[in-house]
Scaffold this motif. Structure first.
Motif, PDB file in Angstrom:
ATOM      1  N   SER A 210       0.719  -1.268  -0.077  1.00 32.06           N
ATOM      2  CA  SER A 210       0.073   0.083   0.047  1.00 32.06           C
ATOM      3  C   SER A 210       0.874   1.183   0.055  1.00 32.06           C
TER       4      SER A 210
ATOM      5  N   PHE B  87      -5.734   3.365   6.552  1.00 36.67           N
ATOM      6  CA  PHE B  87      -6.349   2.231   6.439  1.00 36.67           C
ATOM      7  C   PHE B  87      -7.814   2.107   6.693  1.00 36.67           C
TER       8      PHE B  87
ATOM      9  N   LYS C 275      -8.950   3.023   3.148  1.00 35.77           N
ATOM     10  CA  LYS C 275      -8.705   2.043   2.293  1.00 35.77           C
ATOM     11  C   LYS C 275      -9.911   0.793   2.546  1.00 35.77           C
ATOM     12  N   TRP C 276     -10.171   0.494   3.728  1.00 38.10           N
ATOM     13  CA  TRP C 276     -11.257  -0.486   4.011  1.00 38.10           C
ATOM     14  C   TRP C 276     -12.605  -0.011   3.591  1.00 38.10           C
TER      15      TRP C 276
ATOM     16  N   ASP D 244      -6.942  -4.893   5.172  1.00 40.71           N
ATOM     17  CA  ASP D 244      -7.069  -3.460   5.469  1.00 40.71           C
ATOM     18  C   ASP D 244      -7.638  -3.212   6.831  1.00 40.71           C
TER      19      ASP D 244
END
Length: 378
Positions: free
Chosen positions: A5, A114, A117-118, A126
């Protein structure tokens, strides 16, 4: 998995800026620590490397967070310069780096990375990293767990958030593993307190709490001359118009960001020692600077070119003031705890040593054994 990432070549410009700024901080550290002749060279080098690495990791996380919100490289570069040189993060990364605020800033930033991202990809990897960084953040400063309140507002709507929660409930193994990750970190705090106090508890403070919960010191924490965030990191004043813009242009996120900001300030200003003792500026809010910066940058893209130019000019002035203020604090021109309106403006942008409060220090002979000092304010 974490490094998959990390920034691609598209982000090289922003990462290079981060490295350059960290080098500047490294130089400041070397200068500040070189005066400590009693400290061995190896310790100095280790401290410098550790702090610079933490700051670099935090800035890379900030780059990734802003990139995920589709902000331009120019805005991201401005954000990095402003955050490093226009706030008291510099001071707590170069002088008082033994305090927790640089490190909580880093973990809070990566939690937001994160989390974003999740919310976008719904990948288990993530989610686990989100839980990891949140757990580490709560371990260092439990009150920083308030940043979790922003989670629903990272989704496009509250309905989307509820749908994701329904999907999560149907994955008990994922929930169990996340709970174990969180428990491992919190368990460290419980064990530490048990070793020190003989009892299992999360809060290690005794006879200290949120005495002002129903009468919080909002104005003092934000605008107070003693430690107010806007008075010592005036660049953060840009968050005020940002709230208005986001409320109009991105209502759901705007409402959420205002709500979370108010809660953070409420809890921060409710602590019995609302000024948090000696220090430069309102240090507990450094932990949330990535969140505050995100709010400011998201609003920036909705401004006209003229407004942007005006904001940049003001930002340059704010950065200059922050650097002078840090110099004043380090050289005993700004007092570490007893600043007030009169003295603040009396030494405003003054760099001469004759404005230092230290030569005017008087020792009360009756309380000499207790080492209680009285600043005359002359």
């Amino acid at each position: 998995m974490l490094f998959r990432s990390f920034p691609s070549h598209d982000n090289v410009q922003c990462v290079c800026v981060s490295v350059c700024l960290c080098v500047c901080v490294c130089v400041c550290l070397c200068v500040s620590l070189s005066v400590c002749v009693s400290v061995c060279v190896l310790c100095v080098v280790c401290c410098v490397l550790c702090v610079v690495c933490y700051l670099l990791v935090g800035l890379i996380g900030l780059v990734m967070l802003l990139k995920d919100f589709l902000l331009s490289n120019l805005l991201i570069n401005l954000a990095i310069v402003g955050l490093v040189f226009g706030t008291n993060l510099t001071y707590y990364s170069s002088i008082e780096f033994t305090m927790s605020h640089l490190y909580t800033f880093v973990f809070c930033t990566w939690f937001l990375v994160f989390l974003k991202k999740w919310t976008d990809n719904n990948k288990a990897r993530d989610f686990y990293w989100t839980v990891f960084f949140f757990s580490f953040l709560v371990l260092i400063r439990p009150v920083d767990g308030l940043i979790l309140l922003i989670a629903p507002f990272f989704f496009n709507s509250f309905k989307a958030f509820l749908e994701r929660m329904k999907m999560l409930v149907k994955k008990p193994k994922m929930i169990l593993l996340s709970f174990l990750i969180f428990s491992c970190f919190i368990g460290i705090q419980f064990l530490s307190n048990y070793e020190q106090f003989g009892t299992i508890k999360l809060n290690g403070y005794t006879n200290e709490g949120f005495d002002y919960l129903f009468s919080p010191k909002f104005m003092e924490v934000l605008f107070g001359y003693r430690k107010g965030m806007f008075m010592y990191s005036p660049l953060m004043l840009l968050i005020i118009p940002a709230f208005l813009v986001l409320f109009i242009k991105r209502k759901y996120f705007g409402i959420g960001s205002i709500f979370v900001f108010v809660v953070i300030i409420w809890v921060t200003s409710s602590w019995w020692c609302w000024y948090y003792g000696g220090g430069f500026g309102m240090r507990p809010l450094i932990d949330f600077y990535a969140f505050f910066g995100l709010i400011i940058l998201l609003s920036f893209q909705y401004y006209s070119q003229i407004i942007r130019g005006i904001i940049v000019l003001f930002s340059i002035a704010f950065v200059y003031f922050s650097q002078v203020a840090e110099y004043q604090y380090v050289n005993n021109i700004f007092h570490w705890d007893q600043m007030n309106k009169h003295y603040y403006w009396h030494v405003f942008l003054k760099e001469d040593s004759r404005f230092s409060w230290y030569p005017h220090l008087q020792i009360d002979s009756e309380t000499l054994p207790k080492k209680q000092y009285i600043v005359t304010g002359k």
